[in-house]
Design a protein around this motif. Structure first.
Motif, mmCIF file in Angstrom:
data_model
loop_
_atom_site.group_PDB
_atom_site.id
_atom_site.type_symbol
_atom_site.label_atom_id
_atom_site.label_comp_id
_atom_site.label_asym_id
_atom_site.label_seq_id
_atom_site.Cartn_x
_atom_site.Cartn_y
_atom_site.Cartn_z
ATOM 1 N N TYR A 185 -4.790 -4.684 -2.934
ATOM 2 C CA TYR A 185 -3.864 -3.503 -3.028
ATOM 3 C C TYR A 185 -4.908 -2.343 -3.493
ATOM 4 O O TYR A 185 -4.828 -1.179 -3.100
ATOM 5 C CB TYR A 185 -2.629 -3.611 -3.637
ATOM 6 C CG TYR A 185 -1.714 -4.291 -2.483
ATOM 7 C CD1 TYR A 185 -1.660 -4.215 -1.410
ATOM 8 C CD2 TYR A 185 -0.775 -5.211 -3.371
ATOM 9 C CE1 TYR A 185 -0.692 -4.948 -0.504
ATOM 10 C CE2 TYR A 185 0.299 -5.870 -2.681
ATOM 11 C CZ TYR A 185 0.233 -5.881 -1.349
ATOM 12 O OH TYR A 185 1.175 -6.369 -0.642
ATOM 13 N N ARG A 186 -5.541 -2.602 -4.673
ATOM 14 C CA ARG A 186 -6.338 -1.701 -5.292
ATOM 15 C C ARG A 186 -7.267 -1.305 -4.367
ATOM 16 O O ARG A 186 -7.749 0.269 -4.207
ATOM 17 C CB ARG A 186 -7.025 -2.308 -6.412
ATOM 18 C CG ARG A 186 -6.170 -2.241 -7.884
ATOM 19 C CD ARG A 186 -6.862 -2.535 -8.871
ATOM 20 N NE ARG A 186 -6.266 -3.075 -10.232
ATOM 21 C CZ ARG A 186 -5.809 -4.052 -10.682
ATOM 22 N NH1 ARG A 186 -6.175 -5.180 -9.990
ATOM 23 N NH2 ARG A 186 -4.771 -4.180 -11.883
ATOM 24 N N LYS A 187 -8.072 -2.132 -3.623
ATOM 25 C CA LYS A 187 -9.140 -1.783 -2.770
ATOM 26 C C LYS A 187 -8.458 -0.792 -1.682
ATOM 27 O O LYS A 187 -9.017 0.168 -1.249
ATOM 28 C CB LYS A 187 -9.675 -2.882 -1.958
ATOM 29 C CG LYS A 187 -10.530 -3.648 -2.900
ATOM 30 C CD LYS A 187 -10.980 -5.063 -1.905
ATOM 31 C CE LYS A 187 -11.666 -6.141 -2.622
ATOM 32 N NZ LYS A 187 -12.152 -7.380 -2.207
ATOM 33 N N ALA A 188 -7.496 -1.112 -1.186
ATOM 34 C CA ALA A 188 -6.631 -0.374 -0.006
ATOM 35 C C ALA A 188 -6.482 1.134 -0.657
ATOM 36 O O ALA A 188 -6.597 1.988 -0.095
ATOM 37 C CB ALA A 188 -5.449 -1.036 0.513
ATOM 38 N N THR A 195 -4.200 12.190 0.546
ATOM 39 C CA THR A 195 -3.315 13.053 1.246
ATOM 40 C C THR A 195 -2.814 12.032 2.394
ATOM 41 O O THR A 195 -1.924 12.093 3.157
ATOM 42 C CB THR A 195 -3.846 13.971 2.060
ATOM 43 O OG1 THR A 195 -4.998 13.700 2.922
ATOM 44 C CG2 THR A 195 -4.121 15.211 0.960
ATOM 45 N N SER A 196 -3.461 10.744 2.494
ATOM 46 C CA SER A 196 -2.844 9.582 3.363
ATOM 47 C C SER A 196 -1.421 9.567 3.038
ATOM 48 O O SER A 196 -0.911 8.961 1.998
ATOM 49 C CB SER A 196 -3.820 8.601 3.550
ATOM 50 O OG SER A 196 -3.184 7.422 4.245
ATOM 51 N N ASP A 197 -0.618 9.328 4.161
ATOM 52 C CA ASP A 197 0.855 8.872 4.093
ATOM 53 C C ASP A 197 0.939 7.548 3.727
ATOM 54 O O ASP A 197 1.744 6.834 3.039
ATOM 55 C CB ASP A 197 1.582 9.397 5.240
ATOM 56 C CG ASP A 197 1.980 10.769 5.391
ATOM 57 O OD1 ASP A 197 1.996 11.505 4.394
ATOM 58 O OD2 ASP A 197 2.140 11.130 6.683
ATOM 59 N N TYR A 198 0.156 6.888 4.569
ATOM 60 C CA TYR A 198 -0.099 5.109 4.148
ATOM 61 C C TYR A 198 -0.470 4.794 2.718
ATOM 62 O O TYR A 198 0.006 3.909 2.273
ATOM 63 C CB TYR A 198 -1.299 4.745 5.069
ATOM 64 C CG TYR A 198 -0.891 2.959 5.299
ATOM 65 C CD1 TYR A 198 -0.048 2.567 6.388
ATOM 66 C CD2 TYR A 198 -1.731 2.233 4.549
ATOM 67 C CE1 TYR A 198 0.057 1.351 6.547
ATOM 68 C CE2 TYR A 198 -1.536 0.740 4.711
ATOM 69 C CZ TYR A 198 -0.758 0.262 5.747
ATOM 70 O OH TYR A 198 -0.401 -0.969 6.120
ATOM 71 N N ARG A 199 -1.246 5.749 2.060
ATOM 72 C CA ARG A 199 -1.342 5.416 0.630
ATOM 73 C C ARG A 199 -0.144 5.177 -0.308
ATOM 74 O O ARG A 199 -0.029 4.668 -1.178
ATOM 75 C CB ARG A 199 -2.284 6.374 0.106
ATOM 76 C CG ARG A 199 -2.992 6.122 -1.008
ATOM 77 C CD ARG A 199 -3.596 7.128 -1.926
ATOM 78 N NE ARG A 199 -5.109 6.713 -2.545
ATOM 79 C CZ ARG A 199 -5.515 7.510 -3.466
ATOM 80 N NH1 ARG A 199 -5.415 9.056 -3.315
ATOM 81 N NH2 ARG A 199 -6.546 7.267 -4.129
ATOM 82 N N ARG A 200 0.967 6.008 0.256
ATOM 83 C CA ARG A 200 2.279 5.960 -0.430
ATOM 84 C C ARG A 200 2.750 4.783 -0.380
ATOM 85 O O ARG A 200 3.481 4.257 -1.282
ATOM 86 C CB ARG A 200 3.136 7.219 -0.126
ATOM 87 C CG ARG A 200 2.693 8.586 -0.349
ATOM 88 C CD ARG A 200 3.539 9.500 0.349
ATOM 89 N NE ARG A 200 3.191 10.951 -0.057
ATOM 90 C CZ ARG A 200 2.468 11.528 0.702
ATOM 91 N NH1 ARG A 200 2.502 11.153 1.929
ATOM 92 N NH2 ARG A 200 2.249 13.012 0.488
ATOM 93 N N LEU A 201 2.582 4.077 0.843
ATOM 94 C CA LEU A 201 3.204 2.676 0.927
ATOM 95 C C LEU A 201 2.591 1.799 0.167
ATOM 96 O O LEU A 201 3.021 0.848 -0.360
ATOM 97 C CB LEU A 201 3.151 2.388 2.498
ATOM 98 C CG LEU A 201 3.469 0.910 2.894
ATOM 99 C CD1 LEU A 201 5.051 0.638 2.389
ATOM 100 C CD2 LEU A 201 3.363 0.558 4.347
ATOM 101 N N VAL A 202 0.990 1.779 -0.148
ATOM 102 C CA VAL A 202 0.379 1.053 -0.919
ATOM 103 C C VAL A 202 0.778 1.203 -2.360
ATOM 104 O O VAL A 202 0.712 0.014 -3.125
ATOM 105 C CB VAL A 202 -1.354 1.357 -0.607
ATOM 106 C CG1 VAL A 202 -2.075 0.485 -1.716
ATOM 107 C CG2 VAL A 202 -1.562 1.092 0.864
ATOM 108 N N GLU A 203 1.173 2.400 -2.869
ATOM 109 C CA GLU A 203 1.392 2.748 -4.144
ATOM 110 C C GLU A 203 2.792 2.014 -4.421
ATOM 111 O O GLU A 203 2.810 1.274 -5.554
ATOM 112 C CB GLU A 203 1.627 4.122 -4.440
ATOM 113 C CG GLU A 203 0.316 4.878 -4.410
ATOM 114 C CD GLU A 203 0.825 6.425 -4.654
ATOM 115 O OE1 GLU A 203 1.693 6.894 -4.734
ATOM 116 O OE2 GLU A 203 -0.450 7.298 -4.736
#
Length: 230
Positions: A185-188, A195-203
């Protein structure tokens, strides 16, 4: 005067005959080869256009079959595309579309077979990566964890690396391997743009795995300083 001109013309004619006797065969072959290459090129272009048109028509058939839910026709047309147009983008797109339709109809084995074919045979590395991600997700759903991780091994285009890491994190979490999941998950999170919306899901996944995203070092891009003018 006329005799002089006749002699000049005869001399030029003799020179022309000598030139043709010496180089005529070679010139003929060069012209024939050039003409043959031109005809072959036009034939190849026509063949490619015809092939693309036929592949597009079959893709439309897969699309219509997917919309109608005709599983048997989806598999039949996809099989035809794999046999005749396997290296075209249409075939790879058809494989992904067919897999989605088959999965929604509950035909999991056929869906995985279609994804496996794209992952193995696609010419475009992007299609390969998409197929691997989707196949890994289906295997994760069926708890085939080792096989899912196997699908995510190997190189993928750089833009897909964060998505692969995120999917690996999901698999490790499902296995109860929290440390491995956190690392992926850290790598992702690091690979995705701020600004990626997907990054919020990874958070959200990082928080669920016990990692505060705020504790992760931000990615800093260093821009070389412009040379100073003297």
């Amino acid at each position: 005067m006329a005799t002089h001109l006749d002699l000049d013309e005869q001399e030029q004619l003799d020179q022309l005959k000598h030139f043709w006797n010496t180089y005529g065969t070679l010139i003929t072959w060069v012209v024939l080869l050039a003409a043959g290459a031109f005809v072959a090129w036009n034939g190849w272009q026509y063949f490619q256009r015809s092939k693309a048109a036929q592949a597009a028509a079959l893709y439309d058939e897969v699309e219509r079959s997917a919309q109608s839910g005709d599983v048997e026709r989806i598999q039949r047309v996809l099989g035809d595309m794999k046999e005749r147009f396997a290296k075209t983008a249409y075939a790879q797109q058809a494989g992904l579309l067919a897999a989605k339709a088959l999965y929604e109809k509950g035909n999991l084995d056929a869906s995985r077979a279609a994804l496996g074919w794209v992952a193995e045979s696609a010419v475009d590395p992007g299609y390969k990566a998409v197929a691997k991600l989707r196949l890994a997700a289906e295997l994760l759903d069926s708890k085939s964890y080792d096989e899912a991780l196997k699908q995510l091994s190997g190189d993928v285009p750089r833009e897909f690396e964060p998505l692969v890491a995120d999917r690996k994190g999901d698999i490790y979490m499902a296995q109860g391997k929290r440390n491995e999941a956190q690392a992926e998950y850290r790598k992702a999170w690091t690979g995705l743009g701020a600004t990626s919306d997907y990054r919020r899901l990874v958070e959200f996944k990082l928080n669920a795995s016990g990692v505060d995203p705020k504790s992760l070092a931000p990615v800093i891009t260093v821009t070389p300083a412009a040379p100073q003018k003297s």
